[in-house]
Structures are given as C-alpha cells and as structure tokens.
Design a protein around this motif. Structure first.
Motif, PDB file in Angstrom:
ATOM      1  N   GLN A  80       0.805  -1.132   0.148  1.00 21.59           N
ATOM      2  CA  GLN A  80       0.077   0.044   0.034  1.00 21.59           C
ATOM      3  C   GLN A  80       0.925   1.553  -0.144  1.00 21.59           C
ATOM      4  N   ASP A 102       0.589  -1.038  -4.791  1.00 17.43           N
ATOM      5  CA  ASP A 102      -0.430  -0.394  -4.362  1.00 17.43           C
ATOM      6  C   ASP A 102      -1.560  -0.636  -5.625  1.00 17.43           C
ATOM      7  N   ILE A 103      -2.823  -0.654  -5.110  1.00 14.38           N
ATOM      8  CA  ILE A 103      -3.975  -1.070  -5.821  1.00 14.38           C
ATOM      9  C   ILE A 103      -4.412   0.172  -6.803  1.00 14.38           C
ATOM     10  N   HIS A 107      -1.792   6.257  -7.859  1.00 14.55           N
ATOM     11  CA  HIS A 107      -0.648   6.250  -7.326  1.00 14.55           C
ATOM     12  C   HIS A 107       0.735   5.600  -7.571  1.00 14.55           C
ATOM     13  N   ASP A 128      -3.880  -5.457  -6.168  1.00 12.57           N
ATOM     14  CA  ASP A 128      -4.193  -5.627  -4.800  1.00 12.57           C
ATOM     15  C   ASP A 128      -3.105  -6.522  -4.049  1.00 12.57           C
ATOM     16  N   VAL A 129      -2.938  -5.814  -2.929  1.00 14.60           N
ATOM     17  CA  VAL A 129      -2.101  -6.404  -1.948  1.00 14.60           C
ATOM     18  C   VAL A 129      -2.287  -7.947  -1.870  1.00 14.60           C
ATOM     19  N   GLY A 147       1.314   4.238   7.207  1.00 14.53           N
ATOM     20  CA  GLY A 147       0.094   4.717   8.067  1.00 14.53           C
ATOM     21  C   GLY A 147      -1.076   4.631   7.062  1.00 14.53           C
ATOM     22  N   GLY A 148      -2.205   4.309   7.745  1.00 12.63           N
ATOM     23  CA  GLY A 148      -3.735   4.403   6.898  1.00 12.63           C
ATOM     24  C   GLY A 148      -3.572   3.198   6.106  1.00 12.63           C
TER      25      GLY A 148
HETATM   26  C1  LIG Z   1      -3.702   6.145   3.409  1.00 13.02           C
HETATM   27  S1  LIG Z   1      -2.855   5.637   1.748  1.00 13.02           S
HETATM   28  C2  LIG Z   1      -1.631   4.992   2.447  1.00 13.02           C
HETATM   29  C3  LIG Z   1      -0.840   6.391   2.411  1.00 13.02           C
HETATM   30  C4  LIG Z   1       0.694   6.301   2.535  1.00 13.02           C
HETATM   31  N1  LIG Z   1       1.142   5.787   3.885  1.00 13.02           N
HETATM   32  C5  LIG Z   1       1.370   7.716   2.474  1.00 13.02           C
HETATM   33  O1  LIG Z   1       1.915   7.958   3.522  1.00 13.02           O
HETATM   34  O2  LIG Z   1       1.218   8.273   1.570  1.00 13.02           O
HETATM   35  C6  LIG Z   1      -3.689   3.881   1.655  1.00 13.02           C
HETATM   36  C7  LIG Z   1      -3.303   3.308   0.417  1.00 13.02           C
HETATM   37  O3  LIG Z   1      -3.606   1.905   0.296  1.00 13.02           O
HETATM   38  C8  LIG Z   1      -3.822   1.443  -1.000  1.00 13.02           C
HETATM   39  N2  LIG Z   1      -4.917   0.358  -1.008  1.00 13.02           N
HETATM   40  C9  LIG Z   1      -5.995   0.129  -0.605  1.00 13.02           C
HETATM   41  N3  LIG Z   1      -6.344  -1.044  -0.642  1.00 13.02           N
HETATM   42  C10 LIG Z   1      -5.413  -1.570  -1.103  1.00 13.02           C
HETATM   43  C11 LIG Z   1      -5.180  -3.242  -1.576  1.00 13.02           C
HETATM   44  N4  LIG Z   1      -6.212  -3.988  -1.453  1.00 13.02           N
HETATM   45  N5  LIG Z   1      -4.201  -3.416  -2.022  1.00 13.02           N
HETATM   46  C12 LIG Z   1      -3.085  -2.649  -2.392  1.00 13.02           C
HETATM   47  N6  LIG Z   1      -3.080  -1.422  -1.792  1.00 13.02           N
HETATM   48  C13 LIG Z   1      -4.393  -0.782  -1.482  1.00 13.02           C
HETATM   49  C14 LIG Z   1      -4.416   2.631  -1.653  1.00 13.02           C
HETATM   50  O4  LIG Z   1      -4.596   2.963  -3.112  1.00 13.02           O
HETATM   51  C15 LIG Z   1      -3.763   3.829  -0.858  1.00 13.02           C
HETATM   52  O5  LIG Z   1      -2.604   4.286  -1.653  1.00 13.02           O
END
Ligand SMILES: C[S@@+](CC[C@H](N)C(=O)[O-])C[C@H]1O[C@@H](n2cnc3c(N)ncnc32)[C@H](O)[C@@H]1O
Length: 287
Positions: A80, A102-103, A107, A128-129, A147-148
């Motif tokens: 992610q 990342d999905i 990004h 997808d992860v 984070g997040g």
């Molecule tokens: C809050 S952002 C992460 C922010 C990052 N830590 C930063 O500081 O910029 C969450 C990320 O998770 C990715 N994401 C969400 N679900 C996902 C999945 N199933 N597989 C891969 N990436 C995923 C989103 O595209 C997003 O880029």
C-alpha cells in the motif's frame, strides 16, 4: 426527506464474508483511491524535490523500531505504497532496493515518476496486496506498511499470509498505523465525542474524504466512488500475524500521530490517547 442508510455518505456494513465480497470492495476502493490520488499528483514536483534533498518521511517511531536499515535490509517491500514517498524514504534510509505495491493506478503512476526522477532502485506493481506477484515470494528483508493501510484490507488473514510469503526466512514485518481505538471517536466543534462505532468490528462504506487529508474531495461527494474500511482491533492484527506463522517481536502504542485525525481537538486532550500503534514480527529463520 429522510434518507435510507445507503443514500447517506457513510453507513455501517457487515464485515466482508466471502472472497467475492472482498474483491468487490477492494475494486471499489481502487476507484476511490484513483480519485484521491489526484491530490498527490499535484504535489509531485514538491515531493520529488524533498526526496532529492534527502528528506525522509519515516516517522521517529519507525526509525526507532527499524534501526539502521543499511545494516540489514537489502530489499524492502512496501505494501500500500500510495505515491511512493515512504517507499523511497526507505531507500534514503538505507534499504538497497525498494518495491512498492498499490491498488491505485494513479498512485503507481506517481510513484514511477518519482522513482525515475531520482534514478532510484525501485520497482512498482499495481495490484491488490492480496495478489502480490509470486515472483516476489521469499525476497523481502523488510515488509513495511505505512500509515492508513490495514483499514482498507477486508481480509486480514489473507493479508498476513501474503506478508509471510513475501518475507525471506528471518525477514521482518513492520507496521505503524492509526490506533484502531480511535474509530469510536469523532471531532465535534473542537471536542472529542463518542460516535456509534464498535471498536471490535466496525466496517463502514463511505464517500468523500476528511478535509484535513484531501480537502478538494471533502465537500460534495456526488460522482465519487464508495470506499470500504474495516477496523481491525489490535488483537485481530496480532492473531492474524501469528496464524500466518510469524513471531511477534514488538508491539507498542504511541501518543504520536502522523496526521490531523481530529481537527480542532486540543493537544492536551489528544495526548491522553494512543494515536498510533506499531508492530514488528519475524518470519522464522530457515532450519
Ligand atoms: C492512506 S493510503 C497510504 C498512505 C501512505 N502511507 C502515505 O503516507 O502516503 C492507503 C493506500 O492503500 C492503497 N490500497 C487500498 N487497498 C489496497 C489493496 N487492497 N491493495 C493494495 N493497495 C491498497 C490505496 O490505494 C492507498 O494508496
């Protein structure tokens, strides 16, 4: 006129119950993140300049947990990775090469542009992860999630098994994220108030983004995609990691946050809460 829960911009949902439901929610999250990643694109030049100047975005707690990456981390895989700022920071901090997954298409395009601009030893995968390429299996000294992150994952056991297959024997998972306990609160006019949300298993479908994170998508949500989040209590994270065969080395709860999660709430209130937690776990070394 009264609205049904489905017409509101945010409503509770049941946790995902099947692989199909997980895929459908993740696909919707992909669309939502493609919309949100436009705001990261607008600061691409600024982000590249910061990395070029050697500015790492790793948080002090992450540095304290990870130690000197030069000493032990050849390949770091960032799950992610968003637009790659933390991924490339891992390289600045000493990982010999970095991989970002990342999905979101947008990004990953942003991350590729940063990596190329810096001539960094970085590889990016849009997927997808849970479908991380098998070619990466057993290659990571470090699997890092910024984070997040885990609140977007609808199946934590599959996530933990993915981490386990990506790690080398002896390799380390590092996670620092928002503390899940925070999901029971919201900011209301500078006060922290309880919201109707379960610490244990809150799942939510929503449209729109917090104004303190992506202001341009915080108002009118018309035309925005639904996004799905699942709160994972600390026990669920620890047990998923353990079921995947990893050994827990560290679990910490921290006062320090990394974004303005409760705008307007005084620091004197927030300092009584654990804003983040971090966890490190190790894949057993080969016998
Ligand atoms: C809050 S952002 C992460 C922010 C990052 N830590 C930063 O500081 O910029 C969450 C990320 O998770 C990715 N994401 C969400 N679900 C996902 C999945 N199933 N597989 C891969 N990436 C995923 C989103 O595209 C997003 O880029």
């Amino acid at each position: 006129m009264a609205t049904t829960p489905e017409e509101d911009d945010e409503h509770p949902v049941e946790p995902a119950r099947s692989a199909e439901e997980v895929r459908t929610r993740h696909a919707s999250n992909r669309e939502a993140w493609n919309e949100a990643a436009g705001s990261y694109r607008r600061r691409l030049d600024q982000d590249i300049a910061a990395l070029r100047a050697g500015k790492s975005t790793l948080r002090p707690q992450e540095r304290a947990n990870l130690g000197d990456l030069r000493a032990w981390c050849r390949r770091a895989i960032h799950l992610q990775c968003a637009s790659g700022q933390d991924t490339l920071s891992l390289w600045l901090e000493g990982a010999a090469e970095v991989v970002g997954i990342d999905i979101s298409d947008v990004h990953i395009e942003n991350a590729c542009r940063k990596g190329e601009a810096l001539g960094a030893p970085a590889t990016w995968y849009r997927c997808d992860v849970l479908e991380a390429p098998a070619a990466l299996d057993g290659t990571a000294d470090l699997v890092y999630t910024g984070g997040g992150a885990i609140n977007w994952i609808q199946d934590l056991d599959s996530w933990a098994r993915t981490v386990g297959r990506l790690l080398k024997p002896g390799g380390v998972l590092h996670l620092l994220d928002d503390h899940p306990f925070l999901c029971v609160f919201e900011a209301d006019d500078g006060n922290l108030v309880l919201r109707d949300s379960s610490y244990l298993d809150a799942a939510v479908a929503s449209k729109g983004w917090p104004a303190s994170y992506i202001p341009e998508l915080s108002g009118d949500t018309h035309g925005q995609s639904w996004k799905y989040e699942q709160q994972w209590p600390i026990s669920a994270v620890v047990m998923a990691v353990q079921r995947a065969g990893l050994i827990l080395d560290f679990l910490g709860e921290h006062r320090e946050g990394y974004w303005d999660i409760f705008p307007g709430v005084p620091k004197s209130v927030l300092r009584n809460l654990p804003l983040t937690f971090s966890l490190m776990a190790r894949k057993p070394a080969a016998k």
